[in-house]
Every structure is written in C-alpha cells, then in structure tokens.
Design a protein around this motif. Structure first.
Motif, PDB file in Angstrom:
ATOM      1  N   ASP B  31       0.671  -1.187  -0.059  1.00 30.96           N
ATOM      2  CA  ASP B  31      -0.001  -0.058   0.038  1.00 30.96           C
ATOM      3  C   ASP B  31       1.029   1.329  -0.127  1.00 30.96           C
ATOM      4  O   ASP B  31       0.152   2.396  -0.170  1.00 30.96           O
ATOM      5  N   ASP B  32       2.079   1.173   0.147  1.00 34.06           N
ATOM      6  CA  ASP B  32       3.015   2.248  -0.010  1.00 34.06           C
ATOM      7  C   ASP B  32       3.335   2.502  -1.446  1.00 34.06           C
ATOM      8  O   ASP B  32       4.323   3.547  -1.525  1.00 34.06           O
ATOM      9  N   ASN B  34       2.464   3.869  -4.621  1.00 38.90           N
ATOM     10  CA  ASN B  34       1.610   4.439  -5.479  1.00 38.90           C
ATOM     11  C   ASN B  34       2.052   5.212  -6.561  1.00 38.90           C
ATOM     12  O   ASN B  34       3.300   5.990  -6.351  1.00 38.90           O
ATOM     13  N   TYR B 121     -12.122   5.902  -2.344  1.00 37.64           N
ATOM     14  CA  TYR B 121     -13.136   6.444  -1.983  1.00 37.64           C
ATOM     15  C   TYR B 121     -14.242   6.308  -3.078  1.00 37.64           C
ATOM     16  O   TYR B 121     -15.525   5.848  -2.865  1.00 37.64           O
ATOM     17  N   LEU B 122     -13.936   6.876  -4.381  1.00 37.49           N
ATOM     18  CA  LEU B 122     -14.811   7.072  -5.257  1.00 37.49           C
ATOM     19  C   LEU B 122     -15.298   5.390  -5.768  1.00 37.49           C
ATOM     20  O   LEU B 122     -16.430   5.407  -6.176  1.00 37.49           O
ATOM     21  N   GLU B 124     -15.317   2.998  -4.153  1.00 37.53           N
ATOM     22  CA  GLU B 124     -16.500   2.510  -3.063  1.00 37.53           C
ATOM     23  C   GLU B 124     -17.738   3.180  -3.279  1.00 37.53           C
ATOM     24  O   GLU B 124     -18.907   2.421  -3.247  1.00 37.53           O
ATOM     25  N   ASP B 125     -18.044   4.434  -3.579  1.00 39.02           N
ATOM     26  CA  ASP B 125     -19.134   5.121  -3.727  1.00 39.02           C
ATOM     27  C   ASP B 125     -19.754   4.384  -4.856  1.00 39.02           C
ATOM     28  O   ASP B 125     -21.293   4.106  -4.908  1.00 39.02           O
ATOM     29  N   ASN B 200      -3.601  -6.268   5.345  1.00 41.95           N
ATOM     30  CA  ASN B 200      -4.528  -6.944   4.548  1.00 41.95           C
ATOM     31  C   ASN B 200      -3.793  -7.261   3.107  1.00 41.95           C
ATOM     32  O   ASN B 200      -2.853  -6.590   2.911  1.00 41.95           O
ATOM     33  N   LYS B 277      -4.437  -0.806  -8.488  1.00 40.61           N
ATOM     34  CA  LYS B 277      -4.237  -1.185  -7.430  1.00 40.61           C
ATOM     35  C   LYS B 277      -5.797  -1.524  -6.533  1.00 40.61           C
ATOM     36  O   LYS B 277      -6.609  -0.796  -6.872  1.00 40.61           O
ATOM     37  N   LEU B 279      -6.547  -2.875  -2.703  1.00 38.65           N
ATOM     38  CA  LEU B 279      -6.089  -3.136  -1.369  1.00 38.65           C
ATOM     39  C   LEU B 279      -7.293  -3.614  -0.679  1.00 38.65           C
ATOM     40  O   LEU B 279      -8.134  -3.237  -0.762  1.00 38.65           O
ATOM     41  N   ASP B 281      -9.594  -4.264   2.330  1.00 39.71           N
ATOM     42  CA  ASP B 281      -9.925  -3.862   3.639  1.00 39.71           C
ATOM     43  C   ASP B 281     -10.307  -4.948   4.578  1.00 39.71           C
ATOM     44  O   ASP B 281     -10.068  -6.051   4.140  1.00 39.71           O
ATOM     45  N   ARG B 282     -10.370  -4.498   5.982  1.00 40.12           N
ATOM     46  CA  ARG B 282     -10.308  -5.678   6.867  1.00 40.12           C
ATOM     47  C   ARG B 282     -11.711  -6.493   6.537  1.00 40.12           C
ATOM     48  O   ARG B 282     -11.653  -7.767   6.861  1.00 40.12           O
ATOM     49  N   ALA B 704     -17.290 -10.461  10.800  1.00 40.75           N
ATOM     50  CA  ALA B 704     -16.700  -9.671   9.572  1.00 40.75           C
ATOM     51  C   ALA B 704     -16.204  -8.511  10.329  1.00 40.75           C
ATOM     52  O   ALA B 704     -15.903  -7.708   9.481  1.00 40.75           O
ATOM     53  N   SER B 705     -15.728  -8.474  11.508  1.00 38.61           N
ATOM     54  CA  SER B 705     -14.840  -7.214  11.828  1.00 38.61           C
ATOM     55  C   SER B 705     -13.924  -7.883  13.063  1.00 38.61           C
ATOM     56  O   SER B 705     -14.214  -9.068  13.523  1.00 38.61           O
TER      57      SER B 705
END
Ligand SMILES: Cc1cc2nc3c(=O)[nH]c(=O)nc-3n(C[C@H](O)[C@H](O)[C@H](O)COP(=O)(O)OP(=O)(O)OC[C@H]3O[C@@H](n4cnc5c(N)ncnc54)[C@H](O)[C@@H]3O)c2cc1C
Ligand code: FES
Ligand code: FES
Lengths: 271, 782, 162
Positions: B31-32, B34, B121-122, B124-125, B200, B277, B279, B281-282, B704-705
């Motif tokens: 994730d580093d 970019n 972010y976009l 996921e939207d 992750n 990319k 990644l 998430d949990r 799930a968390s």
C-alpha cells in the motif's frame, strides 16, 4: 471501508451547532470513536457532520453540590485520571479502566458514549447507577429515562447533551463493579455495578437492550446474608439476548455471578 | 588468524537487518506503492452464499464521478486462460478459480464486479450503486449435510460436494481395536479460523504497454508460484512478467495462494494501460482471505493395559469452502490432518480417511500449522483420555509410546519418515518442572481453584524436498530452492533467493549463513528475496521451508563462491589456495599477516587490467547459482506444557504457565527462533481459546470485523519459557529444522488438555470459549 | 484548507471532509509509516500522537486535525539514529513483519509518557489496543520494560523536542 461523502462544520458555540443540526440528516460528531467506525462500514450516510469538539467549556469536571458536573466533551482518559472522580465516585473510576484502550479513551467523550448508547458500554450503565441528570440544550433528563432502546436515546435531532450531573453519594457508600469481557478492553459480555449506601442500587450492563436497575433484586437486599439470593434474583431479572460471543443463558448466568461479586465487594467497602 | 578463532555468526543473536527501516516507517509495503496515473479498484461482492447471478446492473455506478470502468465476470471471461488447482490425486475434483463470479456465486463476499476509479473512496461510492439480482440456489453451508448426496451442489460438474477423498491404512487397526484392553474415542471439532495478518492483502499491477511487460507488486508469500500461474493465465513470458513481494505485514499462509483479485488487477492494468491497485480492507479480508482449520474428526485409540498404543482409527471431514485453492488444492489440510495424526508415537495399526467437502464459505487454504494443529489436538486428547482410563500420568503415557532415539529413522503409520531428532529430549526438557507444577496444581485445587496441566507432543515435517509434496499430487514443485550469490566489482555481496520473507527475518539469517560460509561480515551481504527477477525458478516462503531450503542453498552456493574467491586470491598471494582462509571480509594466508579485502580482490579481478592471465581470468567467476533439494524433509518435534486456571463461575481461562521445548536443529539466530515460537504459540492460543469464524445457517459471516473475530491481545498471551534442543541433523547440509509453524501446532492440544484437566470434563471442541465451557459444564442443570 | 504540524513540519492542504487522517498522512503527505489494518479502531496499527495523546488515525478525519500537532513514527528517529524505544525494539526483537510496529511504538511513547508502567501487567494492558499477529507480544513487553528502567522519561522518549 471508506466513509461516504458528507459536509463538515465545526461551530464554536452551542447555538451555532444547534442551528447547523437543523439540516436534514445532520449528525453530531464528538470523539468519533463510535461514529467513525460506523461511517467507515457505511452503516450511516449523514449529509453533514457537526463537530462539537471546538465548542469551549464542555470538557470540565467540576464540583456540583458535593457531586460532580461533567462536561459532555470530557474525554474518557480525563475521567479515568480525574482525582475528583476517583474520590467521589470510585465506582466510575473503576469502570473507566475497563473502557476500550488508551488511544480510544484519549478521543472518546462521555457525551458520545452516553448518546451512542451501546448496551454493553460502561458509561451508560454508570449514569443509571449514579442516578445522573443529563443536561441537554433543551432539558434535563434522568439517566434512567434517557434510552428508548438499543443504540437509541430520547434526544431530538438537534438536541445536544452538554453536561452530566452526578448527585453526591451518602458518605460511606460501598461500591462494586465487576465486568466480564472476552478480551482486555472489549465491550462487556456482562457487567454489574453496585452501590450500597442510603439504598442499594444494582445496575446490569450488556444484559438488556439498555442498562437497567435490577429493582426486584435490590428489594431483596438487607445485609450480606442476602447476597446469594439477590444474585440469583438478578440473574432472573435480566433479559439478555444471545449473540456470537455469548448465549442469553450464559449472559444471565454472568449477571448472577457478577452481581454476587460486586455485592460482596460493595458490602466490604461500606462503612 | 586461526580458523577456530573466527567469530561464529551462525548461532549468534545478530540484530535484524530489516529492523531499522521498519522501525522508522521506511518499510515499503504494497500500500506504500503509489504510481503515477494509478487507478483503484473496489468490488461489488456477493451478499448471497449460494445463488445464480441473474443480472448485474452497472449503469448507475458507471455514471458516478471518478469511475473509469466497471467489469463483471462476463466482461473478463475469454480474456485470459482460466486456472485450476489440478492434481494427480484420485477422487479429486479441481474447481475453477474465477477471477470474477460468472453464472453463480458460491460464498458471501465473492467478487461479482470490479469498479475501477480514480480513488478508492470514489470506487467504493460507485460499487455501492451496482445492483445485482440473484436467484438463491439453496443452502450448502453445513459440512456434514454437504458430505451426503442429494443436497445442492456447489460445483455441478463435480457431481458431488466431496471434492477429495483419500484413505490410509497400515496393519490391522480394526483387529487391534477389537482385542484392546482400553479404547477411547470421540468426535473432535476444530472451528474455522482466519490467518488475520495485520496487513491486509493488496496488489498493484503495472503494465508497460511499450515493452508489453507486467510488474505485479503483491502481498504474496509465493511470488514464484504466482508468476508461473500468471504466465499461464495471461500468456506473458517470464522474462516480461515480474512478480515482487515488497515488505509484507505477515502472511501465515493467508497470502500463500493465488487470489482472484491478484490475477484481476493484472488483467485490468493490461486492458487499461494504467497501473491498478486493489487493497483489501479488513472486511474483505475476513470475507475472502483463505480460512483454515475447519475439521470434524472422529477418532479412536486402543491401548493395552500398559498404555502401549495398539491401534488408531480416524475419519476426518474437512470443510474446505467454495473452491480448491491454487496451487495447494483442497486436499492439503484434511489430508495433513490424518497424515500427521499418529504423531511422534509408535502406532503400528492405523486406518484413516480424509474427505474435503465443498461448502458455501470462503475457500480454506494454508494457515500456520496446516492440518497439524488438528492432528495434535485429536491425538493428544486421545492420549490423555487413554491415560485417564488407565490411571496413568499423561507424561508417563507419552514416555511409553514415543519413538525412541534408537528407532530413527522411523516410518510412521501414515508413511512419513521421522529422521533423527529429539522427541524424548523435548518431552523431558519441557517437563523438567513437571512435579513442582503438579504440586502447585494440587495446592490450588485444595483451595477450590480449577487449575489444570496439559501436555502436548507432536512432530512435523519441515523443509520438504522434492520427494514430498505439500499436498498430494499438486501441480507445482516446492521441494527445491535456488540461490545466486554474486560478488560485484565493488566487492559487495548480493544474494538472490526465491523465498519471500515477511517477518521471519530471512534477510538477516540468510546473510548470517552466507557471511559465515563466505567469510564476510553480515552487513556486507544484501539478501534479495520476494522477487522473480534474478532467478530462474523459485516458489516462496511457506511450510516452514525457508531456513531449511534457502539456508541449504545459501551454504552450498556460498561455498562455491568461496572456492572462486580463494582461487583468485591464491593467484594474487602467489600462495596455495589450501593455505588461504577468509573471514570478516578479509582473505588471508593462514599463519601469516598477509591479507586483502574482498573489495581489493574484486577490484583487482574485475577492474584492474592485466592482474590475471587470460586463462585464469576466464576460469574465475565470483558468482554461483546452486539448487538445494533436501529430498525428503526434516523432522521438527516439540513438546508443550501449559498450566491454566479456569474461573469456576465465569469460565474465563487464564494461562498460568506456558513452556515449549523444541528441536530446531542448528539455531541460526536464537532471538529469531524464540520470536517464531512466541508468535506461533500466540496463534495457537487464539485457536484454542478465542478465534472462530462464525457463519449463520444461510452462510452469512457473523465475524466480519476484528471486534467479532477475536484475536488475542498482549493481556491474554502469557510470558513463555522456550527451550531449544539442538539435535544434530544427519544428511542435511545446514542442519537446520523448520521452525515457523510448530507453536501453532502444539498450543491448541496442550491447552485443550490443560482445560480438560482443570474442569474434569473432556474438551473436544475448540475454541473453548467461555460460552462453550459454560454449556459443557452446565448441560445437566439447564 | 487545513493546517497541521507533522513531526515539526507545517503543512497546509485542502482536503475533502471524509478523508481519514490515516489516508491524509499516507497519501497526501507521503508519510507511509502510519499503517492501516482495520479502519475500525481495533488493531492500533494507525496509532499516531495528536496534541500529545495517542489516537487512532483511522477514526479521525483530517479536518478534525486542523491546527493540531501530530507525531508519527517518522518523527521518532532515523535509520542511522534510532531513538531509545526503537533501539530497544531492535535489541529485543520486538518486531517481525513490522506492520504493527509504528502503532506499537507510538502507543509505547504515550504509555511511557503517561504511566509509571511498574509491572508487566500494566504494559500489557497498555498495549491491549494494539494487535500484533507475529510476535506473541513477549519481546515487545520486554523492549518497553527495558526503556522504563532507563532515564528516558517524558517527552524526550520521542526524541522530538518542542
Ligand atoms: C476498538 C474500540 C473499543 C471500544 N471499547 C469500548 C468499551 O469497552 N466500552 C465502551 O463503553 N466503549 C467502547 N468503545 C466506544 C468508545 O467508548 C466511544 O468513544 C464512545 O462510545 C463514543 O464516544 P465519542 O465521543 O467517540 O462519540 P462519537 O463517536 O463522536 O458519537 C457517538 C454518537 O453519539 C452522538 N453524540 C456524540 N456526542 C453527543 C452529544 N454531546 N450530544 C448528542 N449526541 C452526541 C453522535 O452523533 C453519535 O451518534 C470502543 C470503541 C472502539 C473503537
Ligand atoms: S487501522 Fe486504525 S485501529 Fe486499525
Ligand atoms: S510484527 Fe507483524 S504484526 Fe506485529
């Protein structure tokens, strides 16, 4: 797990905050330790977050006629380490040690915890146990009437909790707080707080949709010889729901065990 | 300098070379990474466990801001060669590994569509706006129901949900059972776990359209396996396909399989001509990363009056989830359970069956210990149950049955050969304080406290060579490891390996091995790993193989280079190579003060013209590539001893004492070995007491968390005492045994025995949550 | 527009309100030492120090940090000059994969500044909000313990004087 888009305001006064909350789907943001996870999971999609932490004067712990007036924005860590809390409400001090972890306690506020109203959270239970008066921008609400269900309070959409008033306890009040969680810092599977002073008060946490006084059990208590019977009654008085961490039966059993332990501790501490 | 006075580097507590960057935030994780013009993926994932995908409506999502493209299973079908984890095994059905679901979904969380957008972010939207309609196909969640014919099939082509079935037999177990003085047995259940590495999964694919070359930065333990699989899927040859694993935040097996998302980012980067990319998430991690340890084992053990084992029978039903993972296959875990069940004991009559049953859950794959935590749990419970019936102390029971030093090599009932190692030494070492602990226990019990002691012994095969597959008949060879070591014209040493260290400290331990063998300082050696460039073939880091295989390759390769170094130096010193030695970065003529540095030698050889005659110059190469194949593997045994206290009212379990004695062969770095044991035991404690992936009857995952999938914290994990028995290992170049997994194998068994001892009831289901203990101990009253 | 001071350096940036502080540090400022493991406050990998208190960077929006002073792992010490806590982590082998490490270090700094840490139990409880899947915690506890005994007290632990 990225939060949905929203507008953000950080008003400097309560009046501005209340006005901002007039917007549809606006939500108060305090420490964010419950709200932000919900946003990250996209369980909520508010149009506007009103960050109240820039409003001055809401994070003090002051004398209130021998009891305490605690500003809603007081962080958990400040409560945990407040000498006033430790001296006047040792039961609250003890409970604070069980709340989450250092970094969460550094951010989380008492107001946020009370308004979020997790049935397994310590602070709502403590508010009920200590007969707190909850001061909002509109009224004063006794803690016992603050919740109308799981994660649900009687607050209006533009109503802000500002202060928590804890009336002084009679001198010599004994106290006990017992919690069982699966891991250090986790929400309680069940917890019980007890005061033995002018009257006996027993509050169960994590056992109903909201923290509750166990009035039937309390009524059975006269002295130490009643502890087992009271504990037995406490277990019967709660109506827990099972989840993946514990069945209803097990939680009921825990309430019984923890009530017994808390009562014993409280009895020993009475003077 | 005298040879014996040389500082020993192997065996020293050398501080780790990877630490400074990791301690200062300078590590480089996926994730580093970019890259300019990089796009981000978010997935629309199935909320059905088993359903036909009727329609995927992406119109609304495609119109969202920042969205570049959206792909469904149908959009990518036909743009790559599908892949399956094949096997030569009989009675096995190799499921396809879809990169995006098409036709049907088989577990909650399976990816149905991928949104590619300018930011996560976009993305996921937009993913939220994709509407999928499903036709439910009937629950296929329960492993026992799925093992029977007649229910809904996950893979219709297979004609059954039982996708693996395999049997073992030695001697006459049934006959032995029939006449035995004592028989004990039960149905044992280990509930599903997830590896839950703190980082992750994540992938960045960077396709270079000009060169038609692809670079994949991947959180993978197996870059070599992924490279070879992607070559098949994408038809990009290995010389233009670079898979590299940068710093990695743990793996534990969860990053040891090829993942759909991993292939998809590559496909999409090629298709879009931009870096892509994804990644996890949990939430996605808990839904989709391969899970493990989900077995039901019916087992029975028979002994004579003296407690000597006569026979063992077992039937293992493995809940392997929706797909057979690449390359390990669904056979890996259930088959290992029965292969390792006899443990370090003499069992001459054994019959066992293992079946892998597909269910509508995330696929299971490798997780630290693979199957053997269940083997040890079942066998060690049976040993204690038999001891109890015979009135024998559990320690004595083990002494009577353990393979003794004079019996090595010992061929176990399932055909595994235990080479010479310290079975008994481990048992005796971990129980050095046994009597004192028993006295403490007795004193505590006299006060009404529920205190119990539990022992567990096991043996595993580590560092598997080419003769033994991690899973029977699987499509890749993991039994060899290649190293290339090179001294460049500055005198610096670079060593390439096919492993992918992700916490094991191999940059340090392999540098130690090379430094000692070559005669340089640890800091002179740069270990390059986790990359498919620089080596013809490699697989990765899994199955406790890296110290054994890469360590072995390091030794033989370093020796080859050293020979070249001494040959070159002999010319320069005008001495006999036999009179030369190298240490600490210097080459010297023994018994004299004549020396030169590796740097001087390299400069003379490479850069200073005329220093070497042509013929000699052409003979000397300060680099070598060697392959090491341990052929079988090395035995790593251990014994664990736990003392626990159970609260008789809340049923909370506290660990009062935890001891481990293992035989790891020659220790390369004691700090690192201890760390491996601590971490392994912590995961075993989680498996025994806390961790469980829970599904409801419809296949929805309830954990799930990380609030609900309960990992142990610093408070629940006790301080441990760890002792290493360093038994000499024959026929193995380095004398190293694998140490990566043992802690996790022994701990569930030891804790199950300790809690059984404390509460006086048989613990046959793990994890022993307070809830389960409550039910077990109150079942009569309620 | 927000203004923050991170490890002594001032930054001004325009950010979307929903940008998490962790993402801001990592992607806007390029300080990728702060890690993200759960985005729900449980794992602790994202822990940074804001105005002197350890906080979860995944449970805080960058806009909330306006005007704040933030310390991240990058501010503790450098590869050539590790601070005492970082050194102790290396000496005691308190990290394996290193993913939880930045959060462990920042929590460690806050604990060392605020609590006497007289017992290992206290250290373990202080660390209970930071998950490590690799080390079994033992070596982390030892590393922190070794620094409690030494003269590194108060803020100097962070090697970041203000
Ligand atoms: C990993 C983790 C573990 C935790 N463990 C525990 C635990 O063991 N015990 C425990 O009790 N808690 C625990 N918590 C929750 C924590 O205590 C939260 O801080 C607290 O519940 C919320 O307080 P906050 O200030 O962060 O509120 P926020 O998250 O900002 O707000 C919570 C809710 O209250 C509303 N609100 C906030 N302030 C006001 C106000 N003044 N007036 C009206 N409405 C308001 C918000 O709109 C929101 O709906 C944990 C949290 C995490 C992330
Ligand atoms: S990422 Fe913030 S606590 Fe896990
Ligand atoms: S070192 Fe890997 S998670 Fe802690």
């Amino acid at each position: 797990m990225k939060p949905p888009a929203f507008e953000y305001l950080a008003p400097r006064t309560l009046e501005q905050a209340v006005a901002a909350l007039g917007a549809e789907d606006a939500k108060i943001l305090a420490g964010g330790q419950s709200l932000v996870p919900m946003l990250n999971f996209r369980l909520l999609a508010p149009s506007l977050l009103v960050d109240i932490t820039r409003i001055p004067g809401l994070d003090n712990v002051d004398d209130w006629d021998g009891g305490l007036r605690i500003g809603a924005l007081t962080r958990h860590h400040a409560l945990e380490t407040s000498p006033l809390v430790r001296d006047r409400f040792p039961v609250l001090h003890a409970a604070m040690a069980e709340v989450a972890h250092l970094a969460i306690r550094n951010r989380g506020t008492i107001g946020g915890s009370l308004c979020h109203g997790d049935p397994a959270a310590e602070l709502p239970g403590m508010a009920v146990l200590l007969d707190a008066q909850l001061q909002t921008t509109q009224r004063t609400i006794p803690a016992a009437e603050f919740y109308d269900g799981t994660l649900s309070t009687v607050l209006g959409a533009d109503e802000i909790l500002t202060d928590i008033m804890l009336p002084a306890l009679p001198p010599g009040t004994g106290w006990g707080f017992e919690e069982f969680a699966r891991r250090s810092g986790d929400f309680a599977l069940a917890a019980v707080g007890v005061l033995i002073g002018g009257e006996v008060r027993i509050v169960a946490i994590g056992a109903n949709e909201k923290p509750i006084r166990l009035l039937n059990a309390e009524a059975l208590f006269n002295d130490a010889s009643d502890i087992d019977a009271v504990a037995e009654a406490a277990g019967k008085e709660v109506s827990p729901e099972g989840d993946l961490h514990g069945s209803a039966e097990y939680r009921r059993h825990l309430v019984k065990v923890l009530t017994r332990r808390a009562l014993r501790a409280a009895w020993e501490r009475t003077s | 300098m005298n040879v014996d006075a040389r500082p020993k580097i192997i065996g020293a507590a050398v501080q780790r070379r990877e630490d400074p960057r990791l301690l200062t935030g300078q590590g480089r994780f996926v994730d580093d990474i970019n890259l300019p013009r990089m796009l981000h993926i978010a997935f629309c994932r199935s909320d059905h466990a088993h359903a036909r995908v009727l329609e995927v409506d992406v119109a609304a999502a495609a119109a969202m801001p920042g969205v570049v493209a959206i792909f469904t299973g149908a959009d990518v079908l036909g743009t790559f060669n599908p892949i399956r984890a094949t096997s030569r095994m009989a009675d096995y059905y190799a499921t396809e590994l879809p990169v995006l679901a098409h036709d049907k979904v088989r577990y909650v969380g399976e990816a149905v569509a991928a949104v590619v957008a300018e930011s996560r972010y976009l993305a996921e939207d937009a993913a939220e706006c994709i509407a999928v309609s499903y036709e439910p196909l009937g629950h296929a969640v329960d492993v026992q129901a799925n093992a029977e014919p007649g229910g809904p099939l996950l893979h219709e082509d297979a004609g059954t949900n039982v996708i693996v079935s395999r049997s073992f037999q030695r001697g006459d177990a049934d006959g032995a059972m029939a006449d035995a003085a004592v028989r004990v047995g039960a149905t044992f259940r280990m509930h599903r776990k997830t590896p839950a590495a703190m980082e992750n999964r994540g992938y960045v694919a960077d396709y270079d359209p000009g060169r038609r070359a692809l670079t994949l930065h991947s959180t993978t333990q197996v870059p070599g396996i992924v490279r070879d699989a992607l070559e098949e899927m994408l038809e990009i040859p290995g010389n233009r396909l670079h898979v590299m694993a940068p710093d990695m935040g743990g793996g534990f097996g969860g990053k040891a399989s090829l993942y759909p998302e991993e292939a998809l980012v590559c496909l999409l980067s090629r298709r879009l001509g931009r870096p892509v990319k994804w990644l996890s998430d949990r939430l996605e991690d808990l839904l989709t990363t391969t899970q493990a340890f989900d077995e039901i084992v019916e087992a029975e053990l028979a002994c004579d009056e003296g407690g000597h084992i006569l026979g063992l029978r077992a039937d293992c039903l493995g809940d392997v989830g929706a797909y057979s993972v690449y390359p390990w296959t669904a056979a890996m875990e259930p088959v290992q359970v029965v292969s390792f069940l006899p443990g370090p004991y003499r069992v001459s009559n054994y019959r066992a069956r293992a079946r892998a049953v597909a269910t509508s859950k995330a696929p299971t794959g490798a997780y630290r210990g693979v199957g053997r935590p269940i083997s040890a749990f079942v066998m060690e419970r049976l040993m204690d149950m038999a001891a109890a019936k015979l009135g024998l102390d559990p320690l004595e029971m083990r002494r009577r049955n353990m393979v003794r030093a004079d019996e090595f090599p010992y061929k176990s009932a399932s055909g595994i050969v235990w080479d010479k190692c310290g079975f008994m030494e481990c048992l005796e070492s971990v129980t050095a304080d046994y009597d004192a602990l028993r006295r403490q226990q007795a004193a505590a019990r006299a006060e009404g406290r529920w205190v119990g002691l539990g022992l567990a012994s096991y043996a595993e095969l580590t560092g598997l060579g080419s003769r033994i597959a991690v899973a029977p008949g699987m499509p890749v060879n993991t039994g060899t490891e290649t190293a290339t070591i090179r001294i460049d014209s500055t005198g610096a040493v670079t060593a390439h390996f096919g492993i992918a260290s992700h916490g094991q400290g191999l940059e340090t331990t392999l540098a130690q091995v090379i430094a000692e063998e070559l005669g340089v300082r640890v800091e002179d050696v740069e270990v390059i790993h986790g990359s498919t460039q620089g080596l013809a073939h490699g697989t990765g880091t899994f199955a406790s193989r890296s110290s054994v295989l890469a360590g072995g390759a390091a030794i033989i390769t370093a020796r080859a280079v050293r020979e070249q170094v001494l040959k070159a130096a002999a010319h320069m010193f005008e001495a006999d190579a036999g009179d030369l030695d190298a240490a600490g970065g210097e080459i010297f003529v023994t018994g004299t003060d004549r020396s030169m540095s590796f740097r001087q030698l390299a400069k003379a050889l490479y850069s200073e013209m005329g220093r070497f005659p042509k013929a000699l110059r052409e003979q000397i190469e300060l680099q070598a590539t060697r392959m090491y194949d341990p052929y079988f593997g090395t035995t790593s045994p251990a014994s664990h001893l736990a003392m626990v206290e159970v609260d008789p009212e809340t049923y909370g379990v506290t660990i009062l004492h935890y001891g481990v004695a293992d035989d790891c062969g020659r220790v390369i770095n004691p700090l690192i070995v201890d760390g491996q044991v601590h971490g392994g035991v912590a995961q075993g404690i989680g498996a025994a007491l806390m961790e469980e992936v829970v599904h409801d009857g419809a296949g929805q995952i309830l954990t799930a968390s990380l609030m609900d999938y309960v990992l142990p914290t610093a408070v629940e994990i006790p301080s441990m005492s760890v002792h290493h028995v360093e038994e000499f290992l024959p026929d193995n170049v380095g004398g190293f045994r694998g140490m990566g997994e043992g802690g996790t194998i022994g701990a569930p068994a030891a804790l199950a025995n300790a809690v059984s001892d404390a509460v006086g009831e048989d613990i046959n289901v793990l994890p022993m949550t307070p809830e389960r203990l409550y039910c077990l101990l109150n079942r009569d009253e309620e | 527009m927000i203004a923050v001071v991170v490890n002594g350096v001032s930054y001004e940036r325009a950010v979307e309100p929903r940008m998490l502080l962790a993402d801001f540090l990592r992607y806007e400022l390029g300080l990728t030492g702060t890690h993200v493991g759960c985005e729900q406050g449980v794992c602790g990998a994202c822990t940074v120090i804001m105005n002197g208190d350890s906080v979860r960077a995944c449970l805080c929006f960058a806009v909330q940090a306006d005007g704040a002073e933030i310390e991240t792992v990058e501010g503790l010490g450098t590869v050539d000059d590790l601070n005492p806590l970082q050194q102790a982590f290396q000496e005691h082998h308190a990290l394996q994969c290193g993913f939880c490490t930045p959060g462990m270090l920042m929590t460690g700094v806050d604990l060392l500044r605020k609590y006497p840490l007289a017992t290992d139990r206290e250290i373990r409880e202080g660390l209970s909000g930071n998950l490590c899947r690799c080390t079994g915690y033992e070596h982390i506890v030892r590393a922190i313990r070794s620094v409690v005994g030494r003269s590194v007290v108060g803020r100097s632990v962070a090697g970041h004087e203000r």
